[in-house]
Design an enzyme around this catalytic site. Structure first.
Site, short mmCIF file in Angstrom:
data_model
loop_
_atom_site.label_atom_id
_atom_site.label_comp_id
_atom_site.label_asym_id
_atom_site.label_seq_id
_atom_site.Cartn_x
_atom_site.Cartn_y
_atom_site.Cartn_z
N SER A 60 0.97 -1.39 -0.01
CA SER A 60 -0.14 -0.25 0.03
C SER A 60 0.94 1.35 0.26
O SER A 60 2.00 0.97 -0.09
CB SER A 60 -0.89 0.25 1.15
OG SER A 60 -0.41 -0.09 2.17
N TYR A 203 6.65 7.96 16.98
CA TYR A 203 6.79 7.76 15.73
C TYR A 203 8.14 8.30 15.31
O TYR A 203 8.82 8.01 14.90
CB TYR A 203 5.73 7.60 14.65
CG TYR A 203 5.35 8.31 13.51
CD1 TYR A 203 5.85 6.93 12.60
CD2 TYR A 203 5.70 9.44 12.19
CE1 TYR A 203 5.31 7.02 11.27
CE2 TYR A 203 6.06 8.86 11.10
CZ TYR A 203 6.07 8.13 10.59
OH TYR A 203 6.45 8.15 9.08
N LYS A 207 11.79 7.48 14.00
CA LYS A 207 12.51 7.64 12.85
C LYS A 207 13.39 8.66 12.99
O LYS A 207 14.59 8.29 12.33
CB LYS A 207 11.43 9.23 12.32
CG LYS A 207 10.02 8.25 11.51
CD LYS A 207 9.98 7.14 10.18
CE LYS A 207 8.83 6.73 10.02
NZ LYS A 207 9.20 5.30 8.84
N SER A 239 -2.81 8.79 1.32
CA SER A 239 -1.91 7.30 1.97
C SER A 239 -3.48 7.08 3.14
O SER A 239 -3.56 7.03 3.51
CB SER A 239 -0.72 6.47 1.86
OG SER A 239 -0.36 7.17 3.39
#
Length: 339
Positions: A60, A203, A207, A239
């Site tokens: 995806s 997150y 990263k 997305s």
């Protein structure tokens, strides 16, 4: 012509050039080095043909679109993710719309958290194609929740998938590239690996960890100039990453279907990624304004960046609590003003 007049003309030309650059920057969707490479650099169709490219997170979003665009360049593809049926769908579309045959695409199911399987997966790719020219570390998961409400298990999952899983797979592929003295390791980190934003503490941490690891790896591989380590830092794109993002608990995702028309299209993001790969750029920022501007402020004017981020952060949290896309308000304002 007098010297005074000449100096005035030169100053006017410099001012006009500055204004033109400012207008171009306000409409930019990538950092200046990347956009220069797009204009004057090497083309993906020249540089990436006949390579073996392994893409994780290929079921995806960015990974899926990357498979489609690579399939038109005459590469051999290895598509990995956990959902086999989605990989099959991506493969069918690659064969329908690309320049590949069935033998050119290997579907290789992979769970980044199952690190013990990564060595076997690497051997499977080498057995199938004999080499790995490009590893695209794209698999990962995002987060939308306030730190005070979030279980530590969510942070553990983010580190396991986004950081440790990516590092593990890279370490399995790296000896092969060192033996050949060539290869590209392309890691999709995030603009949140460069800046910070509320609702994404875990997150951002994962990263930032990727940025630190791969920047260090690049230095350690200085004696192997044929091995290129690239960090791709996209901003928000259209997305399912927000829809599938973790929230307060590992078992709970946002399920958000909010409007994403204000975000960069995934096709444009991947187009710029391929430019980066063709030109061996070490780090690129891919984002519409105002996020690109924020990255530059964080890099060069951190005091201003902190002040602005605090202002925007309050609105981001407010949007989240009201059930709308966290970035929708200031993105829409910017699009109205400058596009």
């Amino acid at each position: 012509m007098s010297w005074n007049l000449l100096l005035w003309l030169l100053a006017l030309c410099a001012l006009l050039a500055l204004v033109v650059q400012l207008v171009c920057f306000l409409r930019a969707d990538g950092d200046l080095t990347l956009l220069w490479a797009e204009w004057q650099g090497r083309r993906p169709e020249w540089e990436l043909t006949d390579m073996v490219v392994w893409v994780t997170g290929a079921s995806s979003g960015i990974g899926e679109e990357l498979a489609y665009q690579l399939s038109k360049l005459g590469v051999s593809l290895v598509l990995s993710a956990r959902r086999v049926h989605e990989l099959e769908r991506v493969k069918r579309r690659c064969l329908e719309n690309g320049n590949l045959k069935g033998k050119d695409i290997l579907i290789l199911p992979l769970d980044l958290t199952n690190r013990s399987s990564h060595e076997m997966a690497t051997k499977a790719v080498l057995q199938e194609f004999g080499k790995i020219d490009i590893l695209v570390n794209n698999g990962g998961v995002s987060q939308r929740s306030l730190c005070v409400d979030t279980s530590v298990d969510v942070y553990k999952e983010l580190i396991e998938v986004n950081y440790l899983g990516t590092v593990s797979l890279t370490k399995c592929v790296l000896p092969h590239m060192i033996e050949r003295k060539q290869g590209k390791i392309v890691t999709v980190t995030s603009l949140l690996g460069v800046v910070c934003a509320p609702l994404s503490a875990g997150y951002c941490a994962s990263k930032h960890a990727l940025q630190g690891f791969f920047n260090t790896l690049r230095i350690e591989l200085a004696t192997y100039p044929g091995i290129i380590v690239s960090n791709i830092c996209p901003g928000p794109v259209q997305s399912n990453i927000v829809k599938n993002a973790l929230t307060e608990e590992v078992t709970k995702t946002t399920g958000s279907d909010a409007d994403q028309s204000h975000k960069m299209t995934v096709s444009r993001c991947v187009q710029l990624m391929l430019i980066s790969m063709a030109n061996d750029l070490k780090e690129v920022w891919i984002a519409d304004q105002p996020f690109l501007l924020m990255a530059y402020l964080w890099q060069y004017m951190p005091t201003w960046a902190w002040w602005i981020t605090n202002k925007l952060g309050k609105k981001r949290i407010e949007n989240f609590k009201n059930g709308v896309d966290a970035d929708s308000s200031y993105f829409k304002i910017w699009k109205t003003k400058y596009q």
